[in-house]
Design an enzyme around this catalytic site. Structure first.
Site, PDB file in Angstrom:
ATOM      1  N   ASP A  18      27.598  78.002   5.414  1.00 55.16           N
ATOM      2  CA  ASP A  18      27.798  76.653   5.941  1.00 55.16           C
ATOM      3  C   ASP A  18      27.058  75.646   5.053  1.00 55.16           C
ATOM      4  OD1 ASP A  18      28.515  74.700   7.990  1.00 55.16           O
ATOM      5  OD2 ASP A  18      26.407  74.768   8.569  1.00 55.16           O
ATOM      6  N   ASP A  20      26.185  71.639   6.033  1.00 59.81           N
ATOM      7  CA  ASP A  20      25.269  70.757   6.767  1.00 59.81           C
ATOM      8  C   ASP A  20      24.370  71.560   7.690  1.00 59.81           C
ATOM      9  OD1 ASP A  20      26.381  68.124   5.938  1.00 59.81           O
ATOM     10  OD2 ASP A  20      28.162  68.845   6.976  1.00 59.81           O
ATOM     11  N   ASP A 181      23.896  77.515  10.753  1.00 61.14           N
ATOM     12  CA  ASP A 181      22.791  76.989  11.565  1.00 61.14           C
ATOM     13  C   ASP A 181      23.182  76.737  13.008  1.00 61.14           C
ATOM     14  OD1 ASP A 181      24.437  74.721  10.641  1.00 61.14           O
ATOM     15  OD2 ASP A 181      22.948  73.501  11.673  1.00 61.14           O
TER      16      ASP A 181
END
Length: 236
Positions: A18, A20, A181
């Site tokens: 990922d 961001d 995240d």
């Protein structure tokens, strides 16, 4: 982390990472662009903490959430197209100017590449934002494949982008680990049949990462690379 090692019985060949909240802290960029858009509507600025709760499910969800602070559902839809256009213009103007790499990202990517892992970046950020941002931060060269939130018909937490990467790499999902995240990343990985590692320092919609169903929490991409290397060594 022990559960991750015990639950996988084949070598990991690729990682889907990922953007961001996993590789880059982009919240400051969102903050600048969102408040510039809000200013054009005459709305007061909002905080980074408010924006952090809305990040991760794509630009459409973000803009609707921001407008909903001021408008009812009908008002949100009435202003959505204009707000989205304004936001995109402001974001492209400052894309990457305020964002920073998290500790260990480059070292972790170097280690994964050195170990022969194939790498893809899958983000819900629009591809027009993601591609220049990866290039600006020196990350583009690591990834064979980059999919944004508008690259395919569906975005995370749908498994489609992860399954597409598996097909592109000609790998079974059980040979691929996703690293992210948030619950979006974990849910997409679970539904795709990939394994998933999560980092504790991102956004995750304001919820603790420990509440997310993953195969392990790693403090950095360096730790993720070390864990994958250890696993692969034990499966050969």
């Amino acid at each position: 982390m022990t559960n991750f090692i015990q639950s996988i019985h084949a070598p990991i060949r690729a990682a889907i990472i990922d953007l961001d909240g996993t590789m880059l802290d982009t919240l400051p960029d969102f903050h600048v662009a969102i408040n510039a858009m809000r200013g054009e509507f005459g709305y007061a600025p909002i905080t980074q903490q408010q924006i952090a709760l809305m990040i991760g499910k794509g630009s459409e969800n973000l803009i609707r959430g921001v407008l909903a602070l001021e408008q009812d559902a009908a008002g949100v839809e009435q202003r959505f197209d204009e707000a989205m256009a304004l936001y995109q213009g402001h974001y492209l103007a400052i894309n990457g100017n305020h964002s920073v790499l998290y500790d260990g990202v480059l070292e972790g990517l170097d280690a994964m590449k050195a170990d022969g892992l194939r790498l893809a970046c899958v983000t819900n950020k629009p591809i027009a934002f993601a591609t220049p941002l990866l290039a600006q931060k020196g990350l583009a060269e690591y990834f064979e494949i980059v999919y944004g939130g508008d690259s395919l018909a569906r975005k995370k937490p749908d498994p489609m982008p992860l399954l597409q990467v598996c097909a592109d790499f000609d790998l079974a999902p059980s040979q691929v680990v996703a690293i992210g995240d948030s619950s979006n990343d974990a849910e997409a990985a679970r539904r795709a049949g990939c394994f998933v590692l999560t980092v504790p320092y991102g956004y995750n919609h304001g919820r603790a990462i420990h509440e997310t169903d993953s195969d392990g929490i790693v403090t950095s991409l360096v730790e993720a690379a070390t864990l994958i290397r250890s696993h692969n060594h034990n499966t050969y």
